[in-house]
Scaffold this motif. Structure first.
Motif, PDB file in Angstrom:
ATOM      1  N   TRP A  12      38.801  39.784  44.438  1.00  0.00           N
ATOM      2  CA  TRP A  12      38.672  40.443  43.134  1.00  0.00           C
ATOM      3  C   TRP A  12      38.398  39.393  42.068  1.00  0.00           C
ATOM      4  O   TRP A  12      38.968  38.306  42.090  1.00  0.00           O
ATOM      5  CB  TRP A  12      39.961  41.189  42.789  1.00  0.00           C
ATOM      6  N   HIS A  51      33.198  42.996  40.128  1.00  0.00           N
ATOM      7  CA  HIS A  51      34.669  42.966  40.125  1.00  0.00           C
ATOM      8  C   HIS A  51      35.253  42.836  41.521  1.00  0.00           C
ATOM      9  O   HIS A  51      36.391  42.392  41.656  1.00  0.00           O
ATOM     10  CB  HIS A  51      35.250  44.121  39.306  1.00  0.00           C
ATOM     11  N   TYR A  74      44.776  44.940  49.163  1.00  0.00           N
ATOM     12  CA  TYR A  74      43.581  44.371  48.513  1.00  0.00           C
ATOM     13  C   TYR A  74      42.935  43.332  49.436  1.00  0.00           C
ATOM     14  O   TYR A  74      43.169  42.128  49.283  1.00  0.00           O
ATOM     15  CB  TYR A  74      43.970  43.700  47.197  1.00  0.00           C
ATOM     16  N   TRP A  95      53.388  42.102  33.628  1.00  0.00           N
ATOM     17  CA  TRP A  95      52.506  41.438  34.603  1.00  0.00           C
ATOM     18  C   TRP A  95      52.467  39.936  34.326  1.00  0.00           C
ATOM     19  O   TRP A  95      52.370  39.508  33.163  1.00  0.00           O
ATOM     20  CB  TRP A  95      51.085  42.002  34.493  1.00  0.00           C
ATOM     21  N   TRP A 113      38.258  50.364  35.636  1.00  0.00           N
ATOM     22  CA  TRP A 113      38.438  49.203  36.523  1.00  0.00           C
ATOM     23  C   TRP A 113      37.908  47.925  35.891  1.00  0.00           C
ATOM     24  O   TRP A 113      38.337  46.825  36.244  1.00  0.00           O
ATOM     25  CB  TRP A 113      37.748  49.440  37.868  1.00  0.00           C
ATOM     26  N   PHE A 163      51.794  38.518  45.818  1.00  0.00           N
ATOM     27  CA  PHE A 163      50.612  38.790  45.011  1.00  0.00           C
ATOM     28  C   PHE A 163      50.043  37.466  44.489  1.00  0.00           C
ATOM     29  O   PHE A 163      50.757  36.666  43.873  1.00  0.00           O
ATOM     30  CB  PHE A 163      51.012  39.714  43.856  1.00  0.00           C
ATOM     31  N   TYR A 192      38.976  49.262  52.259  1.00  0.00           N
ATOM     32  CA  TYR A 192      39.416  49.528  50.891  1.00  0.00           C
ATOM     33  C   TYR A 192      38.492  50.611  50.363  1.00  0.00           C
ATOM     34  O   TYR A 192      37.284  50.565  50.602  1.00  0.00           O
ATOM     35  CB  TYR A 192      39.301  48.265  50.029  1.00  0.00           C
ATOM     36  N   GLY A 229      40.486  45.742  34.172  1.00  0.00           N
ATOM     37  CA  GLY A 229      41.575  45.147  34.961  1.00  0.00           C
ATOM     38  C   GLY A 229      42.879  45.899  34.774  1.00  0.00           C
ATOM     39  O   GLY A 229      43.865  45.620  35.440  1.00  0.00           O
ATOM     40  N   MET A 230      42.899  46.845  33.846  1.00  0.00           N
ATOM     41  CA  MET A 230      44.134  47.584  33.546  1.00  0.00           C
ATOM     42  C   MET A 230      43.860  49.071  33.781  1.00  0.00           C
ATOM     43  O   MET A 230      43.831  49.880  32.851  1.00  0.00           O
ATOM     44  CB  MET A 230      44.559  47.324  32.104  1.00  0.00           C
ATOM     45  N   ASP A 231      43.666  49.384  35.051  1.00  0.00           N
ATOM     46  CA  ASP A 231      43.116  50.674  35.482  1.00  0.00           C
ATOM     47  C   ASP A 231      43.676  51.893  34.761  1.00  0.00           C
ATOM     48  O   ASP A 231      42.946  52.706  34.221  1.00  0.00           O
ATOM     49  CB  ASP A 231      43.412  50.914  36.962  1.00  0.00           C
ATOM     50  N   TRP A 278      38.733  38.837  38.496  1.00  0.00           N
ATOM     51  CA  TRP A 278      39.615  38.085  37.580  1.00  0.00           C
ATOM     52  C   TRP A 278      40.827  37.551  38.315  1.00  0.00           C
ATOM     53  O   TRP A 278      41.400  36.545  37.926  1.00  0.00           O
ATOM     54  CB  TRP A 278      39.892  38.822  36.281  1.00  0.00           C
ATOM     55  N   ASP A 279      41.200  38.190  39.436  1.00  0.00           N
ATOM     56  CA  ASP A 279      42.268  37.609  40.267  1.00  0.00           C
ATOM     57  C   ASP A 279      41.866  36.203  40.697  1.00  0.00           C
ATOM     58  O   ASP A 279      42.675  35.269  40.658  1.00  0.00           O
ATOM     59  CB  ASP A 279      42.504  38.464  41.526  1.00  0.00           C
ATOM     60  N   PRO A 318      43.843  39.327  46.659  1.00  0.00           N
ATOM     61  CA  PRO A 318      44.952  39.492  45.702  1.00  0.00           C
ATOM     62  C   PRO A 318      46.297  39.674  46.389  1.00  0.00           C
ATOM     63  O   PRO A 318      47.323  39.196  45.905  1.00  0.00           O
ATOM     64  CB  PRO A 318      44.567  40.750  44.920  1.00  0.00           C
ATOM     65  N   TYR A 321      52.619  50.719  36.860  1.00  0.00           N
ATOM     66  CA  TYR A 321      51.422  49.880  36.888  1.00  0.00           C
ATOM     67  C   TYR A 321      51.052  49.361  35.489  1.00  0.00           C
ATOM     68  O   TYR A 321      51.773  48.561  34.930  1.00  0.00           O
ATOM     69  CB  TYR A 321      50.337  50.770  37.510  1.00  0.00           C
ATOM     70  N   TRP A 322      49.929  49.811  34.906  1.00  0.00           N
ATOM     71  CA  TRP A 322      49.523  49.298  33.594  1.00  0.00           C
ATOM     72  C   TRP A 322      49.994  50.203  32.455  1.00  0.00           C
ATOM     73  O   TRP A 322      49.487  50.124  31.345  1.00  0.00           O
ATOM     74  CB  TRP A 322      47.999  49.116  33.542  1.00  0.00           C
ATOM     75  N   TRP A 338      47.925  36.292  42.044  1.00  0.00           N
ATOM     76  CA  TRP A 338      47.958  35.690  40.700  1.00  0.00           C
ATOM     77  C   TRP A 338      49.383  35.427  40.224  1.00  0.00           C
ATOM     78  O   TRP A 338      49.600  34.526  39.432  1.00  0.00           O
ATOM     79  CB  TRP A 338      47.078  36.425  39.701  1.00  0.00           C
TER      80      TRP A 338
HETATM   81  C1  2M8 Z   1      43.912  46.647  40.342  1.00  0.00           C
HETATM   82  O1  2M8 Z   1      42.648  47.277  40.358  1.00  0.00           O
HETATM   83  C2  2M8 Z   1      42.088  47.802  41.575  1.00  0.00           C
HETATM   84  C3  2M8 Z   1      40.690  48.330  41.267  1.00  0.00           C
HETATM   85  O2  2M8 Z   1      39.863  47.262  40.963  1.00  0.00           O
HETATM   86  C4  2M8 Z   1      42.902  48.931  42.191  1.00  0.00           C
HETATM   87  O3  2M8 Z   1      43.693  49.575  41.488  1.00  0.00           O
HETATM   88  O4  2M8 Z   1      42.735  49.182  43.384  1.00  0.00           O
HETATM   89  C5  2M8 Z   1      44.126  46.071  38.924  1.00  0.00           C
HETATM   90  O5  2M8 Z   1      45.463  45.665  38.730  1.00  0.00           O
HETATM   91  C6  2M8 Z   1      43.163  44.905  38.679  1.00  0.00           C
HETATM   92  O6  2M8 Z   1      43.475  44.251  37.474  1.00  0.00           O
HETATM   93  C7  2M8 Z   1      43.207  43.886  39.816  1.00  0.00           C
HETATM   94  O7  2M8 Z   1      42.165  42.977  39.625  1.00  0.00           O
HETATM   95  C8  2M8 Z   1      43.077  44.557  41.188  1.00  0.00           C
HETATM   96  C9  2M8 Z   1      43.346  43.582  42.336  1.00  0.00           C
HETATM   97  O8  2M8 Z   1      44.554  42.872  42.104  1.00  0.00           O
HETATM   98  O9  2M8 Z   1      44.011  45.636  41.321  1.00  0.00           O
END
Ligand code: 2M8
Length: 420
Positions: free
Chosen positions: A41, A79, A37, A355, A166, A408, A88, A169-171, A43-44, A32, A349-350, A410
């Motif tokens: 990941w 995930h 990261y 985003w 987690w 980033f 990580y 995706g919107m922690d 959905w990324d 990501p 963040y979320w 995505w």
């Molecule tokens: C964020 O999530 C990860 C945990 O999976 C984190 O906070 O470390 C979120 O934004 C998630 O949507 C995204 O897939 C991930 C990697 O970009 O980061």
């Protein structure tokens, strides 16, 4: 403060986006972002497939295959698929996937994430016409959906429940605040992320505690059904699933399969979304507290990805989206939480920032309903964000300044799609 960036034309922006994706390619998958990261990941990766579909279909195919190496025998697509042993937290030594009989050889997390992959495959097919690749990957995505029906329909009405923030995706979405607060307070003290833009330590400890509870129960579906303390039906997760069911229905004949089960599953999800999550807009439902979580976030608009959403629900949801609660007030699309909510925070963040991925999903929803003006507004506003601040992880919805990671994936990948 807004960062000044020299003006870039579309062609230069596209080249920059491809360069970011090239730099984030590890040889097997796309991370990501560099540094924070370092693994793949879920959905990324699906967003990367979508963004690369037109420009680098070879790479898009490899990206999806690389992610699917992590699929469990249960059908669960994890995930995170790890590239290295640590770097990580929580890494492989926390998830211990290798101790589980259903896990693949590659190390993965034990949670899943929004099932966008079939939509990504459909997108790739649409741009390449590659039937052989559809035939090759279709069974894995059927298995993913079967897993969600078999192991995650904890409410029994056809929706998949997330069992950890987690998975959404919107922690740190305010939607999970009360359910998290109801968990035991723990002090674990591990982290590897910048605190300021993310969540308090106490929330992070609860995230880890929740993940370990599931792991210690052997990642069993029965444990999720009977004991796990966090179970939420989320409109974005299920809106994405519904769109992916419709994608599989269209792809099924190419794979020599019957589309009917996918159509039926999509209809069941639609009915359950309307029955269980709608009250003037879509809210998440806490299955353990047995109530709707009445904070309106960008997740509320996931069900708009469905072309079959009834017209009155569509219009009511669009009224909320276009009002001063979301798009009408900030100048940039679309804050991750409605700005009048007490929990809204433009910096975190979320809980407020805008985003690129959720803007892209809403732009897709606009296309599905032939809402051309809204689609253009979303695409142009999102491109304005990345033109001004770069391919940042997220953006302040009022002044457009970049937040979180740089380069980033995505944000770069979906820019490529928006430019097309
Ligand atoms: C964020 O999530 C990860 C945990 O999976 C984190 O906070 O470390 C979120 O934004 C998630 O949507 C995204 O897939 C991930 C990697 O970009 O980061």
């Amino acid at each position: 403060m807004m960062e000044a960036r020299p003006a870039v034309d579309d062609a230069a922006l596209g080249r920059e986006a491809l360069a970011v994706l090239e730099a984030n390619w590890t040889g097997t998958g796309t991370v990501p972002a560099p540094g924070l990261y370092p693994h793949q990941w879920s959905w990324d990766s699906a967003f990367v497939v979508i963004g690369l579909a037109r420009h680098r279909p070879d790479r898009a195919r490899d990206e999806l295959l690389s992610l699917l190496r992590g699929q469990w025998a249960t059908g669960m697509v994890p995930h995170i698929v790890f590239h290295t042993r640590e770097a990580y937290f929580p890494g492989p030594s926390v998830w211990r996937s290798q101790e589980h009989a259903a896990a693949p050889r590659v190390l993965t997390s034990g949670l899943t994430s929004p099932p966008l992959h079939a939509l990504a495959l459909w997108w790739l097919y649409r741009h390449t016409g590659d039937v052989a690749f559809v035939r090759r990957t279709y069974p894995a995505l059927v298995a993913q959906h079967a897993y969600l029906s078999a192991a995650r329909d904890l409410g029994g009405a056809g929706l998949a429940a997330i069992v950890h923030p987690w998975e959404s995706g919107m922690d740190d979405s305010p939607s999970w605040d009360d359910a998290l607060a109801a968990l035991p307070a723990t002090r674990l003290g591990h982290r590897n992320v910048e605190l300021a833009e993310r969540h308090p330590q106490s929330d992070h400890d609860r995230y880890v505690w929740l993940a370990m509870s599931y792991r210690d129960a052997g990642y069993r579906a029965e444990y999720l059904r009977d004991e796990h303390p966090f179970a939420i039906e989320d409109p974005m997760f299920n809106g994405i699933w519904l769109a992916s069911c419709q994608a599989l229905a269209e792809l099924a004949p190419l794979a020599g399969a019957d589309p009917a089960p996918h159509v039926e599953r999509a209809e069941r999800i639609r009915h359950a979304l309307l029955d269980r999550l709608w009250d003037g807009c879509f809210y998440a439902r806490d299955l353990r507290a047995d109530r709707l979580i009445r904070v309106c976030t960008v997740g509320a608009f996931g069900p708009l990805l469905d072309p079959g959403l009834p017209g009155d629900h569509l219009r009511a949801a669009l009224d909320v989206l276009e009002s001063a609660r979301f798009m009408g007030a900030t100048g940039y699309p679309v804050p991750s939480c409605e700005i009048r909510a007490a929990q809204f925070d433009r910096t975190r963040y979320w809980r407020g920032p805008s985003w690129v991925n959720t803007n892209w999903l809403l732009r897709r929803a606009a296309a599905v309903h032939s809402l051309d003006h809204l689609g253009r507004q979303l695409a142009n506003g999102t491109l304005r964000l990345v033109r001004q601040a770069g391919f940042r992880e997220c953006f302040d919805p009022f002044d457009g300044s970049g937040r979180g990671c740089r380069d980033f994936s995505w944000s770069a990948a979906l820019t490529l799609d928006l430019l097309a």
